[in-house]
Write an enzyme that holds these catalytic residues in place. Structure first.
Site, PDB file in Angstrom:
ATOM      1  N   LYS A 137      -1.221  82.350  27.137  1.00 15.29           N
ATOM      2  CA  LYS A 137      -0.338  81.928  26.963  1.00 15.29           C
ATOM      3  C   LYS A 137       0.476  80.809  26.455  1.00 15.29           C
ATOM      4  O   LYS A 137       1.172  80.046  25.359  1.00 15.29           O
ATOM      5  CB  LYS A 137       0.427  82.040  28.490  1.00 15.29           C
ATOM      6  N   ASN A 159       3.005  80.266  23.691  1.00 15.84           N
ATOM      7  CA  ASN A 159       4.133  79.695  23.021  1.00 15.84           C
ATOM      8  C   ASN A 159       4.476  79.114  21.817  1.00 15.84           C
ATOM      9  O   ASN A 159       5.051  79.002  21.363  1.00 15.84           O
ATOM     10  CB  ASN A 159       4.124  78.761  24.305  1.00 15.84           C
ATOM     11  N   ASP A 204       9.716  78.168  49.278  1.00  8.22           N
ATOM     12  CA  ASP A 204      10.185  77.512  48.360  1.00  8.22           C
ATOM     13  C   ASP A 204      10.425  76.167  48.819  1.00  8.22           C
ATOM     14  O   ASP A 204      10.983  75.870  50.474  1.00  8.22           O
ATOM     15  CB  ASP A 204      11.576  77.950  47.479  1.00  8.22           C
TER      16      ASP A 204
END
Length: 187
Positions: free
Chosen positions: A171, A175, A31
């Site tokens: 997706k 949404n 990260d």
């Protein structure tokens, strides 16, 4: 033991990586926030110095990042996944990104003879913690079957939407429906 690279340790990514670790996988994490990697390394993950470093000898490579720009950078940027991804590895992007971005990444990986599925998640951070996410998957049947054991650790519902890119498209529809229902309810 399955070796997994996990790039992106935010609200959804961190509990996903932790659940893979709990299942017995070796998990190498990266990260941009060093503090996120340090926190999860206390649970037993291996901290990587870059996406490329995390990907060395990994059988599966997950990304859970904020946008297509970050996914593209993690894959093809300096010290990116594509530098060290083996031919037998499977790239699984669980981010919610634009379908055009998914298509671009998939085509560029395909040109390198590397496999990808897009598997954006539905549901909430609590579901990521509980391992009850919904996956909307775009990819070949064989790649989905290769990924299924890991997706089953992370979620309780897998919907195969078609070829690569269709998970991202579904997706967006998901949404949109959610937003429309929220607006209707508010009225």
């Amino acid at each position: 033991m399955t070796t997994v690279a996990f790039i992106g340790l935010g609200v959804m990514g961190e509990p996903m990586a932790r659940n893979l670790l709990k299942s017995g996988c070796t998990v190498r994490v990266f990260d941009v926030r060093t503090s996120a990697m340090e926190a999860i390394s206390l649970k037993g993950t291996v901290t990587a110095t870059s996406p490329a470093n995390a990907t060395v000898d990994a059988e599966f490579i997950f990304t859970m990042l904020p946008s297509g720009k970050e996914v593209f950078q993690a894959v093809f940027g300096d010290k990116g996944i594509a530098e060290t991804m083996s031919e037998n590895a499977l790239f699984i992007d669980t981010s919610t990104i634009l379908p055009a971005d998914t298509d671009e990444i998939s085509e560029a990986l395909g040109a390198r003879k590397r496999n990808m599925i897009d598997a954006p998640v539905g549901r909430l951070a609590q579901n990521a913690e509980e391992g009850t996410l919904l996956f909307m998957v775009g990819g070949s049947e064989s790649d989905l079957e290769q990924a299924r054991p890991l997706l089953n650790i992370l979620g309780d519902k897998i919907v195969h939407c078609g070829p690569v890119g269709m998970g991202s498209r579904m997706k967006i529809v998901n949404n949109y429906q959610s937003t429309a229902l929220n607006i209707l309810t508010a009225e």
